[in-house]
Design a protein around this motif. Structure first.
Motif, PDB file in Angstrom:
ATOM      1  N   LEU A 109     -18.564  -6.878  28.409  1.00  0.00           N
ATOM      2  CA  LEU A 109     -18.419  -6.236  27.107  1.00  0.00           C
ATOM      3  C   LEU A 109     -18.503  -7.301  26.016  1.00  0.00           C
ATOM      4  O   LEU A 109     -17.857  -8.336  26.095  1.00  0.00           O
ATOM      5  CB  LEU A 109     -17.070  -5.526  27.017  1.00  0.00           C
ATOM      6  N   ASP A 110     -19.288  -7.037  24.982  1.00  0.00           N
ATOM      7  CA  ASP A 110     -19.477  -7.963  23.866  1.00  0.00           C
ATOM      8  C   ASP A 110     -18.863  -7.338  22.607  1.00  0.00           C
ATOM      9  O   ASP A 110     -19.345  -6.327  22.112  1.00  0.00           O
ATOM     10  CB  ASP A 110     -20.967  -8.226  23.667  1.00  0.00           C
ATOM     11  N   PHE A 111     -17.770  -7.944  22.105  1.00  0.00           N
ATOM     12  CA  PHE A 111     -17.038  -7.412  20.965  1.00  0.00           C
ATOM     13  C   PHE A 111     -17.237  -8.278  19.730  1.00  0.00           C
ATOM     14  O   PHE A 111     -17.354  -9.498  19.828  1.00  0.00           O
ATOM     15  CB  PHE A 111     -15.531  -7.368  21.261  1.00  0.00           C
ATOM     16  N   SER A 112     -17.220  -7.647  18.574  1.00  0.00           N
ATOM     17  CA  SER A 112     -17.235  -8.343  17.290  1.00  0.00           C
ATOM     18  C   SER A 112     -15.811  -8.340  16.744  1.00  0.00           C
ATOM     19  O   SER A 112     -15.121  -7.319  16.803  1.00  0.00           O
ATOM     20  CB  SER A 112     -18.163  -7.609  16.327  1.00  0.00           C
ATOM     21  N   ILE A 113     -15.363  -9.492  16.208  1.00  0.00           N
ATOM     22  CA  ILE A 113     -14.012  -9.594  15.673  1.00  0.00           C
ATOM     23  C   ILE A 113     -14.046 -10.186  14.265  1.00  0.00           C
ATOM     24  O   ILE A 113     -14.996 -10.879  13.895  1.00  0.00           O
ATOM     25  CB  ILE A 113     -13.089 -10.452  16.577  1.00  0.00           C
ATOM     26  N   VAL A 114     -13.029  -9.879  13.478  1.00  0.00           N
ATOM     27  CA  VAL A 114     -12.879 -10.426  12.124  1.00  0.00           C
ATOM     28  C   VAL A 114     -11.415 -10.800  11.942  1.00  0.00           C
ATOM     29  O   VAL A 114     -10.519 -10.131  12.470  1.00  0.00           O
ATOM     30  CB  VAL A 114     -13.338  -9.416  11.052  1.00  0.00           C
ATOM     31  N   GLU A 115     -11.182 -11.891  11.218  1.00  0.00           N
ATOM     32  CA  GLU A 115      -9.818 -12.337  10.956  1.00  0.00           C
ATOM     33  C   GLU A 115      -9.047 -11.222  10.244  1.00  0.00           C
ATOM     34  O   GLU A 115      -9.597 -10.493   9.419  1.00  0.00           O
ATOM     35  CB  GLU A 115      -9.854 -13.602  10.107  1.00  0.00           C
ATOM     36  N   GLU A 116      -7.778 -11.115  10.549  1.00  0.00           N
ATOM     37  CA  GLU A 116      -6.947 -10.044  10.000  1.00  0.00           C
ATOM     38  C   GLU A 116      -6.969 -10.029   8.468  1.00  0.00           C
ATOM     39  O   GLU A 116      -7.031  -8.967   7.851  1.00  0.00           O
ATOM     40  CB  GLU A 116      -5.517 -10.200  10.522  1.00  0.00           C
ATOM     41  N   THR A 117      -6.972 -11.190   7.844  1.00  0.00           N
ATOM     42  CA  THR A 117      -7.024 -11.273   6.383  1.00  0.00           C
ATOM     43  C   THR A 117      -8.336 -10.681   5.858  1.00  0.00           C
ATOM     44  O   THR A 117      -8.345  -9.968   4.859  1.00  0.00           O
ATOM     45  CB  THR A 117      -6.894 -12.737   5.925  1.00  0.00           C
ATOM     46  N   GLY A 118      -9.439 -10.969   6.517  1.00  0.00           N
ATOM     47  CA  GLY A 118     -10.734 -10.423   6.117  1.00  0.00           C
ATOM     48  C   GLY A 118     -10.787  -8.917   6.272  1.00  0.00           C
ATOM     49  O   GLY A 118     -11.343  -8.205   5.424  1.00  0.00           O
ATOM     50  N   PHE A 119     -10.196  -8.403   7.344  1.00  0.00           N
ATOM     51  CA  PHE A 119     -10.132  -6.957   7.568  1.00  0.00           C
ATOM     52  C   PHE A 119      -9.327  -6.295   6.452  1.00  0.00           C
ATOM     53  O   PHE A 119      -9.753  -5.302   5.863  1.00  0.00           O
ATOM     54  CB  PHE A 119      -9.504  -6.675   8.935  1.00  0.00           C
ATOM     55  N   ASN A 120      -8.147  -6.859   6.175  1.00  0.00           N
ATOM     56  CA  ASN A 120      -7.291  -6.296   5.125  1.00  0.00           C
ATOM     57  C   ASN A 120      -7.960  -6.362   3.757  1.00  0.00           C
ATOM     58  O   ASN A 120      -7.803  -5.455   2.938  1.00  0.00           O
ATOM     59  CB  ASN A 120      -5.942  -7.010   5.093  1.00  0.00           C
ATOM     60  N   ASN A 121      -8.719  -7.426   3.494  1.00  0.00           N
ATOM     61  CA  ASN A 121      -9.449  -7.548   2.238  1.00  0.00           C
ATOM     62  C   ASN A 121     -10.458  -6.413   2.071  1.00  0.00           C
ATOM     63  O   ASN A 121     -10.634  -5.895   0.970  1.00  0.00           O
ATOM     64  CB  ASN A 121     -10.162  -8.903   2.166  1.00  0.00           C
ATOM     65  N   GLU A 122     -11.113  -6.038   3.156  1.00  0.00           N
ATOM     66  CA  GLU A 122     -12.130  -4.981   3.081  1.00  0.00           C
ATOM     67  C   GLU A 122     -11.537  -3.596   2.855  1.00  0.00           C
ATOM     68  O   GLU A 122     -12.184  -2.742   2.273  1.00  0.00           O
ATOM     69  CB  GLU A 122     -12.987  -4.971   4.344  1.00  0.00           C
ATOM     70  N   ILE A 123     -10.321  -3.365   3.307  1.00  0.00           N
ATOM     71  CA  ILE A 123      -9.748  -2.022   3.168  1.00  0.00           C
ATOM     72  C   ILE A 123      -8.861  -1.869   1.929  1.00  0.00           C
ATOM     73  O   ILE A 123      -8.446  -0.769   1.607  1.00  0.00           O
ATOM     74  CB  ILE A 123      -8.968  -1.599   4.428  1.00  0.00           C
ATOM     75  N   ARG A 124      -8.563  -2.982   1.247  1.00  0.00           N
ATOM     76  CA  ARG A 124      -7.721  -2.939   0.049  1.00  0.00           C
ATOM     77  C   ARG A 124      -8.578  -3.039  -1.198  1.00  0.00           C
ATOM     78  O   ARG A 124      -9.461  -3.887  -1.286  1.00  0.00           O
ATOM     79  CB  ARG A 124      -6.737  -4.110   0.033  1.00  0.00           C
ATOM     80  N   LYS A 125      -8.311  -2.207  -2.174  1.00  0.00           N
ATOM     81  CA  LYS A 125      -8.953  -2.295  -3.487  1.00  0.00           C
ATOM     82  C   LYS A 125      -7.852  -2.331  -4.541  1.00  0.00           C
ATOM     83  O   LYS A 125      -6.883  -1.578  -4.460  1.00  0.00           O
ATOM     84  CB  LYS A 125      -9.871  -1.089  -3.742  1.00  0.00           C
ATOM     85  N   LEU A 126      -8.004  -3.220  -5.499  1.00  0.00           N
ATOM     86  CA  LEU A 126      -7.011  -3.374  -6.559  1.00  0.00           C
ATOM     87  C   LEU A 126      -7.548  -2.820  -7.869  1.00  0.00           C
ATOM     88  O   LEU A 126      -8.712  -3.037  -8.215  1.00  0.00           O
ATOM     89  CB  LEU A 126      -6.666  -4.844  -6.760  1.00  0.00           C
ATOM     90  N   SER A 127      -6.711  -2.116  -8.585  1.00  0.00           N
ATOM     91  CA  SER A 127      -6.960  -1.695  -9.955  1.00  0.00           C
ATOM     92  C   SER A 127      -5.650  -1.963 -10.684  1.00  0.00           C
ATOM     93  O   SER A 127      -4.753  -1.129 -10.684  1.00  0.00           O
ATOM     94  CB  SER A 127      -7.324  -0.216 -10.026  1.00  0.00           C
ATOM     95  N   LYS A 128      -5.565  -3.144 -11.287  1.00  0.00           N
ATOM     96  CA  LYS A 128      -4.289  -3.560 -11.835  1.00  0.00           C
ATOM     97  C   LYS A 128      -4.511  -4.572 -12.947  1.00  0.00           C
ATOM     98  O   LYS A 128      -5.482  -5.321 -12.928  1.00  0.00           O
ATOM     99  CB  LYS A 128      -3.445  -4.180 -10.712  1.00  0.00           C
ATOM    100  N   ALA A 129      -3.578  -4.598 -13.910  1.00  0.00           N
ATOM    101  CA  ALA A 129      -3.637  -5.567 -15.002  1.00  0.00           C
ATOM    102  C   ALA A 129      -2.825  -6.802 -14.634  1.00  0.00           C
ATOM    103  O   ALA A 129      -1.768  -6.705 -14.014  1.00  0.00           O
ATOM    104  CB  ALA A 129      -3.089  -4.939 -16.271  1.00  0.00           C
TER     105      ALA A 129
END
Length: 178
Positions: A109-129
């Motif tokens: 099995l060949d899996f692709s992985i991403v660092e946890e910080t990178g994963f969290n960056n992709e799912i979080r969006k900020l709208s803040k002052a």
């Protein structure tokens, strides 16, 4: 007498443990002995790591775990330094890139992985002052968006404090923008 050299290669590191945690299992699964190959690379466009690993599945692991794309991998490597401390990296399994049957009861099995910080960056969006100097704002964005603490050198910035509104961006995009 050989001395420790700062010239390191990937082959200087040894895999100590490879633990997969799934939401479908109460206990983490140690697959260290089943890892055939793994690679970790730095992303060019973000300050994170990504990679892949190939695993021998002779226990119907893939069917039993029921992957959904949020399984965690904790990879521990030995440091090549004589007095080095083991390095532990946390990744999220992105997806299965491919599989190949090698025997009746064995599959690669060949899996692709991403660092946890990178994963969290992709799912979080900020709208803040935010307000402050650029380094202060960047530090606040990383703390709010990813829970990361960042320390800047104690050099006074030349730029005066500013006020900005981050318009629905990922934390790393917002830091780049500032």
């Amino acid at each position: 007498m050989s001395e420790y050299s700062m010239h390191q290669s990937p082959y200087d590191y040894k895999l100590l443990s490879f633990i997969i945690t799934s939401h479908h299992h109460l206990k983490p699964i140690d697959v260290t002995q089943n890892i055939s190959m793994f690679e970790i690379v730095e992303e060019l466009h973000s300050p994170t790591l990504s990679g892949s690993f190939i695993m021998v599945d002779d226990m119907r692991f893939f069917d039993g775990v029921r992957f959904n794309g949020t399984e965690k991998c904790e990879i521990t490597l030995s440091s090549p330094a004589p007095d080095g401390v083991p390095i532990t990296l946390n990744f999220i399994i992105r997806h299965l890139k491919g599989s190949q049957k090698v025997q009746d009861q064995k599959e690669m099995l060949d899996f692709s992985i991403v660092e946890e910080t990178g994963f969290n960056n992709e799912i979080r969006k900020l709208s803040k002052a935010y307000s402050g100097t650029s380094p202060e704002i960047i530090s606040k964005i990383l703390k709010d968006g990813l829970g990361l603490d960042l320390e800047f050198p104690k050099i006074k910035p030349a730029q005066s404090p500013i006020k900005i509104v981050v318009p629905f961006m990922s934390p790393f995009q917002a830091c780049n923008w500032v």
